[in-house]
Write an enzyme that holds these catalytic residues in place. Structure first.
Site, PDB file in Angstrom:
ATOM      1  N   LYS A   1       0.837  -1.209   0.000  1.00  0.00           N
ATOM      2  CA  LYS A   1       0.000   0.000   0.000  1.00  0.00           C
ATOM      3  C   LYS A   1       0.865   1.249   0.000  1.00  0.00           C
ATOM      4  CE  LYS A   1      -3.522   2.718   0.100  1.00  0.00           C
ATOM      5  NZ  LYS A   1      -4.558   2.773   1.146  1.00  0.00           N
TER       6      LYS A   1
ATOM      7  N   LYS B   1       0.009  11.782   5.434  1.00  0.00           N
ATOM      8  CA  LYS B   1       0.368  10.743   6.392  1.00  0.00           C
ATOM      9  C   LYS B   1       0.976   9.542   5.685  1.00  0.00           C
ATOM     10  CE  LYS B   1      -2.572   7.792   7.358  1.00  0.00           C
ATOM     11  NZ  LYS B   1      -2.965   6.411   6.883  1.00  0.00           N
TER      12      LYS B   1
END
Length: 294
Positions: free
Chosen positions: A171, A239
């Site tokens: 990811k 983030k």
């Protein structure tokens, strides 16, 4: 059909939980803000007043929360998943978090008899609503196969990519590629507009060639219209790129373009645009080009 506790009913979590309800599962939802839980009940789910209430009788727990500390809190807290769930419960974490945290969460769960897989998703709000998410799954082969029937309901591409933490590593790579694509699409659109080209026609033909991508397909129209309602917020991509750059540094890998895009995302966030969709990188390109922006 299973009893599923779904923790985190935001932009992505709500439609995912809805698909599980539609498939006939008994879904018990918990979210920090109550309106999301009420919406789940209207869809046919059940409400829980806490994480503990949601997971106590569940066979499967799915978490979709913003960041590593949030997963640690709902998993490891005194009233969290691992303190409350029955041994043998399957925990599928669909959040995007640090790979090392995913590995630690899996180890902690296994020590308490909880089966854990990390299963971050890609596809944005549209993919969540369509049930077509791409899901990269880390964990043991046995646990991943146990999770697959649920992941197949919300995803179109579900792939076991390795042991615990591997899903989060893949990811991270996904977020690196997506950020780079959006940045280059933003630059291309500002470039085309500066030359007076019909950008709708341009993106149509670009989409049919080697420059075509899911990013172009899903994001170009909104960027042309300057519509940046969040499908995936700048705050969250900031983030995620922090995860990428930290993991790359840990592995001794150089990501010069990725690091630069991370700085651009951080700059847009510092300008006060963290709540906009990540396609709002276009605003920064405009500003740097002296062509408007904010």
């Amino acid at each position: 059909m299973s009893t599923i506790a779904f923790i985190g009913l935001g932009i992505m979590g709500a439609p995912m939980a809805g698909h599980l309800i539609d498939a006939g599962h008994d879904v018990v939802g918990y979210n920090r803000s109550r309106p999301a839980v009420d919406a789940l009940v209207e869809r046919g789910g059940r409400a829980a007043g806490s994480v503990a209430d949601a997971v106590r009788d569940a066979e499967v727990v799915i978490t979709m929360v913003p960041d590593s500390p949030d997963v640690e809190d709902v998993s490891l807290g005194d009233d969290g998943i691992y303190a409350t769930a029955k041994p043998g419960t399957l925990h599928i974490d669909c959040s995007t978090i640090r790979p090392d945290v995913a590995r630690a969460i899996a180890e902690a769960g296994n020590e308490r008899g909880i089966r854990v897989v990390d299963a971050p998703v890609s596809g944005g709000e549209a993919g969540a609503k369509e049930g077509s998410l791409s899901i990269m799954v880390g964990g043991s082969a046995e646990d991943v196969e146990a999770a697959r029937p649920y992941l197949d309901i919300v995803g179109g591409t579900v792939v076991h990519v390795g042991p615990a933490g591997a899903g989060q590593t893949v990811k991270a790579a996904n977020q690196l590629i997506v950020a780079g694509n959006i940045q280059l699409l933003a630059e291309a659109l500002v470039f085309l507009e500066a030359h007076g080209v019909d950008t709708e026609a341009a993106t149509e033909v670009l989409g049919g060639g080697l420059a075509g991508s899911t990013v172009l397909q899903r994001k170009a129209a909104g960027m042309r219209a300057r519509e940046f309602a969040p499908g995936f917020r700048i705050d969250l991509h900031h983030k995620d790129l922090g995860i990428v750059t930290a993991a790359a540094r840990e592995a001794g890998v150089t990501i010069p373009l990725g690091a630069h895009v991370a700085q651009l995302v951080g700059a847009l966030r510092a300008m006060g645009h963290g709540d906009l969709d990540h396609s709002a990188l276009l605003l920064l390109v405009e500003k740097l080009s002296g062509r408007g922006g904010t």
